[in-house]
Design an enzyme around this catalytic site. Structure first.
Site, short mmCIF file in Angstrom:
data_model
loop_
_atom_site.label_atom_id
_atom_site.label_comp_id
_atom_site.label_asym_id
_atom_site.label_seq_id
_atom_site.Cartn_x
_atom_site.Cartn_y
_atom_site.Cartn_z
N SER A 290 0.83 -1.21 0.00
CA SER A 290 0.00 0.00 0.00
C SER A 290 0.86 1.25 0.00
CB SER A 290 -0.91 0.02 1.24
OG SER A 290 -0.14 0.27 2.40
N CYS A 291 0.22 2.39 -0.21
CA CYS A 291 0.95 3.66 -0.21
C CYS A 291 1.56 3.92 1.16
CB CYS A 291 0.03 4.80 -0.62
SG CYS A 291 -1.45 4.99 0.40
#
Length: 488
Positions: A290-291
């Site tokens: 994920s970011c």
């Protein structure tokens, strides 16, 4: 300012302009004839103006505490065009710094020594086909970056985008969303549409629109696409069984998910564990995590390696996303049904647990929560850590600053030390995370770090780095960077 001082300042500026204008054709020649890209401490000198070159040299003061004189880099450029360089990324700032310490060595022999791995190398590699499955916020940014990377290095080539057709003018609307972005601004170049052939042309790159709702039945070879890397940015499937559907389509070799993978899908944070990717069939499906995981894992790695992390808590202050509602309405998730633009929304994040998939040594040591806030992009992670060793703020900050400039995590970790930085200043950052040095708190074994990250653009750059890695086309950087553990 006196008249004399004003004249001296103007003359200095004009001198810099003259040198920068002399550098421009040399930079272009290296790129055009050798596929060698130059930079100043990571600031790329591709498609730039004379003023951009001067600004890049001024940026060097963040690294070496002085503005880098163009008089020092121009002679290096003049020598570089005489060398038989291959595909590479060459940092003029670091070359100038190293040469100043070479104790009178001849410049040509110095460069031949520093760039031995680039001299005589291939000047072009056959580009690898890439397909985007989905064309939302991340998909469109990936398209922008991939088109730019193809123009810069030629290693990857965006060939197609797969979406579900939503009307007769679907391709027009998709092209318009690629052309204009409310957050990241206009596309840097030209975009046209061939409606009959269902192709979007972006700066000369033909992007085939393919309409399908079945990832397993597309014949990509019918479009001349072979051994493709499919980047699934829909998030519809996160486990091996779902993502492996892509591998059933003709012309696909690998699938990369732009979300945390579930089960035995390997989660990769570029710069931390990308070297773990193998050629085994099991790695034909991987995740780019994920970011937030990308934003915090590189920083956590270097802190853990140097000081040891006993345990910690990650609080993410995250920009709202399309997953939330614009106005109060039903949502299957707790609190996310409330209006995103009006509220701070306390929610869960799996990023703290996901870190251990890239850094197993932190398994069970981190907890986390997230607060969604009414901003459209750029987020912050607060790392509240208890360490094995006692720390001091200045020493930690200097270490992280050195990591951001001197180490092989330079593209993942950036460092700022400004009293006026706010979230919009980090919009467009290509780094996974940016440490805010002024906010660092250190007391005994307790350390609090504030890490900004562009959760859209910074993350998308991390995804493209993985794409280039599995395609085998990542350009080598010269001079070589240190491992963070070597920084003292």
């Amino acid at each position: 300012m006196t008249a004399t001082a004003s004249t001296e300042t103007q003359n200095d500026w004009n001198h810099k302009l003259t040198l920068a204008q002399e550098m421009l054709p040399l930079i272009s020649q290296l790129h055009r004839e050798n596929n060698a890209v130059t930079s100043i401490y990571g600031r790329l000198l591709v498609g730039v103006t004379d003023v951009d070159i001067i600004k890049a040299h001024r940026y060097a003061r963040r690294v070496v505490e002085r503005e880098l004189p163009l008089d020092e880099t121009l002679p290096i450029l003049k020598e570089l065009v005489q060398l038989d360089l291959g595909t590479s990324s060459i940092d003029l700032g670091r070359l100038a710094k190293n040469y100043s310490r070479s104790e009178g060595q001849d410049l040509r022999s110095f460069l031949e020594q520093e760039l031995a791995g680039a001299i005589g190398g291939k000047k072009q590699t056959e580009p690898r086909d890439v397909v985007l499955y989905g064309f939302g916020r991340i998909g469109r940014l990936l398209a922008r970056i991939l088109v730019a990377r193809e123009a810069t290095y030629g290693g990857v080539r965006l060939r197609a985008v797969v979406v579900r057709k939503k009307g007769e003018d679907d391709i027009i609307k998709r092209a318009s969303l690629l052309r204009r972005d409310s957050i990241h601004g206009p596309f840097n170049g030209t975009i046209t549409v061939d409606h009959e052939k269902e192709i979007i042309w972006a700066n000369g790159t033909a992007i085939q629109m393919i309409y399908s709702d079945d990832p397993s039945s597309i014949d990509y070879t019918a479009y001349g696409i072979n051994d493709a890397i499919v980047v699934d940015n829909t998030g519809r499937w996160r486990d091996r069984a779902g993502l492996s559907q892509h591998l059933e389509s003709k012309g696909v070799q690998k699938a990369l998910l732009t979300a945390p993978g579930k089960g035995d899908v390997r989660n990769i944070v570029y710069g931390v564990n990308h070297a773990d990717i193998t050629n085994d069939e099991s790695d034909n499906v991987i995740s780019a995590a994920s970011c937030t995981t990308n934003g915090i894992t590189p920083v956590l790695k270097v802190i853990n390696d140097r000081y040891g992390v006993r345990h910690g808590h990650v609080e993410t202050v995250h920009a709202y996303t399309n997953d939330q509602n614009l106005a109060d309405n039903y949502h299957k998730g707790p609190r996310r049904g409330r209006a995103a633009g009006l509220n701070m929304v306390l929610t869960e994040t799996g990023a703290a647990k996901a870190v251990s998939k890239a850094l197993p040594e932190l398994e069970g040591k981190l907890t986390g929560n997230a607060i969604r806030v009414p901003t459209p992009d750029v987020s912050m992670a607060v790392l509240n850590l208890d360490l094995e060793k006692e720390v001091e703020k200045d020493e930690v900050n200097e270490f992280l600053r050195r990591v951001s400039t001197d180490s092989n995590l330079r593209q993942q970790i950036d460092y700022i030390n400004s009293p006026d930085i706010v979230s919009t200043d980090l919009l467009g950052s290509t780094h996974a995370g940016v440490v805010d040095g002024l906010a660092t708190i250190a007391s005994g074994n307790h350390l609090v770090l504030y890490v900004w990250y562009d959760n859209e653009y910074g993350y998308s750059n991390q995804v493209v780095r993985i794409v280039e890695e599995i395609a085998g086309v990542r350009p080598e950087i010269f001079p070589a960077r240190k491992d963070p553990s070597e920084i003292r």
